[in-house]
Write a protein that holds these residues in place. Structure first.
Motif, short mmCIF file in Angstrom:
data_model
loop_
_atom_site.label_atom_id
_atom_site.label_comp_id
_atom_site.label_asym_id
_atom_site.label_seq_id
_atom_site.Cartn_x
_atom_site.Cartn_y
_atom_site.Cartn_z
N SER A 6 51.80 50.94 42.51
CA SER A 6 50.68 51.88 42.50
C SER A 6 49.43 51.21 43.08
O SER A 6 49.35 49.98 43.18
N LEU A 7 48.46 52.02 43.43
CA LEU A 7 47.19 51.49 43.91
C LEU A 7 46.56 50.60 42.84
O LEU A 7 46.01 49.54 43.15
N ASP A 8 46.66 51.01 41.59
CA ASP A 8 46.12 50.19 40.50
C ASP A 8 46.79 48.81 40.46
O ASP A 8 46.12 47.80 40.21
N ASP A 9 48.09 48.77 40.72
CA ASP A 9 48.79 47.49 40.74
C ASP A 9 48.25 46.59 41.86
O ASP A 9 48.05 45.39 41.67
N HIS A 10 48.01 47.18 43.03
CA HIS A 10 47.44 46.42 44.14
C HIS A 10 46.05 45.91 43.81
O HIS A 10 45.72 44.75 44.06
N VAL A 11 45.23 46.78 43.25
CA VAL A 11 43.86 46.39 42.89
C VAL A 11 43.89 45.27 41.86
O VAL A 11 43.15 44.27 41.99
N ASP A 12 44.71 45.41 40.84
CA ASP A 12 44.81 44.35 39.82
C ASP A 12 45.23 43.02 40.44
O ASP A 12 44.70 41.96 40.07
N ALA A 13 46.17 43.06 41.38
CA ALA A 13 46.61 41.83 42.04
C ALA A 13 45.48 41.19 42.84
O ALA A 13 45.31 39.97 42.82
N VAL A 14 44.70 42.00 43.53
CA VAL A 14 43.58 41.47 44.31
C VAL A 14 42.53 40.88 43.38
O VAL A 14 42.04 39.77 43.60
N ARG A 23 39.01 37.39 51.12
CA ARG A 23 39.47 38.00 52.37
C ARG A 23 38.96 39.43 52.51
O ARG A 23 38.58 39.85 53.61
N ILE A 24 38.92 40.17 51.43
CA ILE A 24 38.41 41.55 51.49
C ILE A 24 36.92 41.55 51.82
O ILE A 24 36.47 42.29 52.70
N VAL A 25 36.15 40.72 51.14
CA VAL A 25 34.71 40.64 51.42
C VAL A 25 34.47 40.22 52.86
O VAL A 25 33.63 40.79 53.56
N ARG A 26 35.23 39.24 53.33
CA ARG A 26 35.08 38.76 54.70
C ARG A 26 35.40 39.87 55.71
O ARG A 26 34.67 40.08 56.67
#
Length: 61
Positions: A6-14, A23-26
């Protein structure tokens, strides 16, 4: 049958990974410098990057 995370799983991993957050901020910063955040819908994101950079600069003084 496998299911996509799920998207929540991806967000939690990040959020659990400083390297992933960096990497996201960059990437978002690069998009801003390239003008890709100039659309009105992205204005608040670009503004938050600017505010964050200013606060960080003030902390370093």
């Amino acid at each position: 049958m496998t299911t996509e995370p799920s998207l929540d799983d991806h967000v939690d991993a990040v959020l659990a990974s400083p390297a992933a957050c960096r990497r996201i901020v960059r990437q978002i910063s690069e998009w801003m410098l390239e003008g890709r955040l100039d659309e009105a819908r992205w204005e608040s994101v670009a503004g938050e990057l600017v505010r964050t950079a200013r606060r960080q600069a003030q902390r370093r003084r």
